[in-house]
Design a protein around this motif. Sequence first.
Motif, PDB file in Angstrom:
ATOM      1  N   ARG A  33       0.773  -6.531   7.854  1.00 23.36           N
ATOM      2  CA  ARG A  33       2.101  -6.001   8.184  1.00 23.36           C
ATOM      3  C   ARG A  33       2.103  -4.472   8.174  1.00 23.36           C
ATOM      4  O   ARG A  33       2.776  -3.834   8.996  1.00 23.36           O
ATOM      5  CB  ARG A  33       3.152  -6.548   7.200  1.00 23.36           C
ATOM      6  CG  ARG A  33       4.590  -6.345   7.673  1.00 23.36           C
ATOM      7  CD  ARG A  33       5.605  -6.612   6.566  1.00 23.36           C
ATOM      8  NE  ARG A  33       5.523  -5.585   5.521  1.00 23.36           N
ATOM      9  CZ  ARG A  33       6.326  -5.537   4.464  1.00 23.36           C
ATOM     10  NH1 ARG A  33       7.264  -6.461   4.285  1.00 23.36           N
ATOM     11  NH2 ARG A  33       6.180  -4.574   3.570  1.00 23.36           N
ATOM     12  N   SER A  34       1.342  -3.860   7.270  1.00 20.29           N
ATOM     13  CA  SER A  34       1.249  -2.393   7.246  1.00 20.29           C
ATOM     14  C   SER A  34       0.644  -1.857   8.544  1.00 20.29           C
ATOM     15  O   SER A  34       1.087  -0.825   9.061  1.00 20.29           O
ATOM     16  CB  SER A  34       0.415  -1.925   6.056  1.00 20.29           C
ATOM     17  OG  SER A  34       1.151  -2.115   4.854  1.00 20.29           O
ATOM     18  N   SER A  70       3.257  -2.096  11.138  1.00 16.91           N
ATOM     19  CA  SER A  70       4.373  -1.178  10.883  1.00 16.91           C
ATOM     20  C   SER A  70       4.027   0.249  11.263  1.00 16.91           C
ATOM     21  O   SER A  70       4.843   0.979  11.823  1.00 16.91           O
ATOM     22  CB  SER A  70       4.728  -1.194   9.388  1.00 16.91           C
ATOM     23  OG  SER A  70       5.127  -2.473   8.974  1.00 16.91           O
ATOM     24  N   ILE A 126       0.831  -1.211   0.000  1.00 17.24           N
ATOM     25  CA  ILE A 126       0.000   0.000   0.000  1.00 17.24           C
ATOM     26  C   ILE A 126       0.862   1.256   0.000  1.00 17.24           C
ATOM     27  O   ILE A 126       0.705   2.127  -0.852  1.00 17.24           O
ATOM     28  CB  ILE A 126      -1.065  -0.017   1.137  1.00 17.24           C
ATOM     29  CG1 ILE A 126      -1.913   1.253   1.114  1.00 17.24           C
ATOM     30  CG2 ILE A 126      -0.449  -0.270   2.499  1.00 17.24           C
ATOM     31  CD1 ILE A 126      -3.202   1.163   1.912  1.00 17.24           C
ATOM     32  N   LEU A 127       1.805   1.346   0.948  1.00  7.19           N
ATOM     33  CA  LEU A 127       2.637   2.559   1.062  1.00  7.19           C
ATOM     34  C   LEU A 127       3.551   2.723  -0.144  1.00  7.19           C
ATOM     35  O   LEU A 127       3.711   3.832  -0.677  1.00  7.19           O
ATOM     36  CB  LEU A 127       3.499   2.464   2.332  1.00  7.19           C
ATOM     37  CG  LEU A 127       4.448   3.643   2.556  1.00  7.19           C
ATOM     38  CD1 LEU A 127       3.672   4.855   3.055  1.00  7.19           C
ATOM     39  CD2 LEU A 127       5.566   3.285   3.529  1.00  7.19           C
ATOM     40  N   VAL A 140      11.300   0.285  10.983  1.00  9.68           N
ATOM     41  CA  VAL A 140      10.646   0.650   9.716  1.00  9.68           C
ATOM     42  C   VAL A 140      10.869   2.136   9.425  1.00  9.68           C
ATOM     43  O   VAL A 140      11.226   2.519   8.302  1.00  9.68           O
ATOM     44  CB  VAL A 140       9.140   0.324   9.766  1.00  9.68           C
ATOM     45  CG1 VAL A 140       8.387   0.979   8.618  1.00  9.68           C
ATOM     46  CG2 VAL A 140       8.912  -1.181   9.769  1.00  9.68           C
TER      47      VAL A 140
HETATM   48  C1  OVV Z   1       2.655   4.904   6.560  1.00  8.69           C
HETATM   49  C2  OVV Z   1       3.506   3.704   6.739  1.00  8.69           C
HETATM   50  C3  OVV Z   1       4.629   3.766   7.496  1.00  8.69           C
HETATM   51  C4  OVV Z   1       5.395   2.635   7.648  1.00  8.69           C
HETATM   52  C5  OVV Z   1       5.031   1.450   7.040  1.00  8.69           C
HETATM   53  C6  OVV Z   1       3.907   1.372   6.268  1.00  8.69           C
HETATM   54  C7  OVV Z   1       3.125   2.501   6.126  1.00  8.69           C
HETATM   55  C8  OVV Z   1       3.535   0.090   5.593  1.00  8.69           C
HETATM   56  O1  OVV Z   1       2.614   0.066   4.799  1.00  8.69           O
HETATM   57  O2  OVV Z   1       4.178  -0.934   5.882  1.00  8.69           O
END
Ligand code: OVV
Length: 408
Positions: free
Chosen positions: A242-243, A246, A96-97, A180
């Motif tokens: 996982r998002s 994180s 996603i990110l 992360v």
């Molecule tokens: C906004 C954000 C920060 C750190 C990790 C993620 C997203 C992710 O999607 O893993």
Amino acid sequence: MMASSSAASTGSPGGSIPHLDFDPFSIEFFADPFPTHAKLREAGPLVYLDKWGVYGVARYEQVHAVLNDPETFCSSRGVGLSDFAKEKPWRPPSIILEADPPAHTRTRAVLNQVLSASAMRPLRAHFTALAEAKVDELLARGSFDAIPDLAEAYPLSVFPDALGLKQEGRENLLPYASLVFNAFGPPNELRKEAIERSAPHQAYVAAQCQRENLAPGGLGACVHAQADAGAITHDEAPLLVRSLLSAGIDTTVNGIGAAVYSLARFPDQLAKLRADPSLARNAFEEAVRFESPVQTFFRTTTREVEIGGHAVGEGEKVLMFLGAANRDPRRWENPDSYDITRRTSGHVGYGSGIHMCVGQLVARLEGEVMMAALARKVASIEITGEVQRRYNNTLRGLESLPVTIRPA
Ligand code: OVV
């Protein structure tokens, strides 16, 4: 610290791009970024940061413009310094990110649903009860450290349960998140040391993303249920969980930490909040603007593009200083004052556009109910010891905030 604008002529219509030689990922900068933020904004709409060979934007207008043109400023080559087209990512990219449309559109729709307003409704009563219980417990103690005992303890008391994580191993959550967010930065000590120690935290997170480790009815199980419904594949579900692991905890830890630190420094604002607890949600939002717990993200250009009258080539990294944009005097009145009655909308503390924080309703729920509990129960917050900063390549927050609070 700040080098002169050595004129590397680019033939751009706006004249040459100011080159700056300071390190935006150094401890000295993190300790007090505000004077440098001002210099970055004043240097021009676009700067070049020689230390890492990247462009930078620190004015609100350009930060907002970059965030809102995801075709030109992509995320799929990474939103840290490392360009995934040139270097292997330290972990499999976030779906996603670190994704662009159309791939991003589908995964984003899933988390939009899982973290929607209707998904928040059943959480509110419990999140409120635990915020009130936490403040009662801290009032009974009187003196405590507002970072571990409040800013960390409260999110850790609500979010892992909302996700459906088992009890065992939760001590990995903050170290994993810290990793992360350090990993978005350059290969400095913060990043290298975090990655060196990361194996057990990565193993923990990978296991907790699996369906069998997520309690039924939790947000993690909801993500897997979306795979049953065909919205994502069964191998994508663990990566979307996982998002949440994180980005779902250290962010709210630093948001709530910023809010408590702000109320402690500005007692007139605590007085206003106590007089009108309905300001709780905006008091939290203003802390997110004022401190910008997530300070920076990068994008990568997909074509030649003009920024602030300067030509930027394809495949260039652009560093967005969200914290500087959130205090740009071109956009904000009295930007350096914490004002809980301010109209905060438009701040970029959660980003803007298609990637704007998908968990923002969870963050605001946690922040609002904690600020409301403080508003109703606490008469004063006094800083009683040495305030210590915590250093991270992306997150801004404290390590220690010793306080004494008194009951209303
Ligand atoms: C906004 C954000 C920060 C750190 C990790 C993620 C997203 C992710 O999607 O893993």
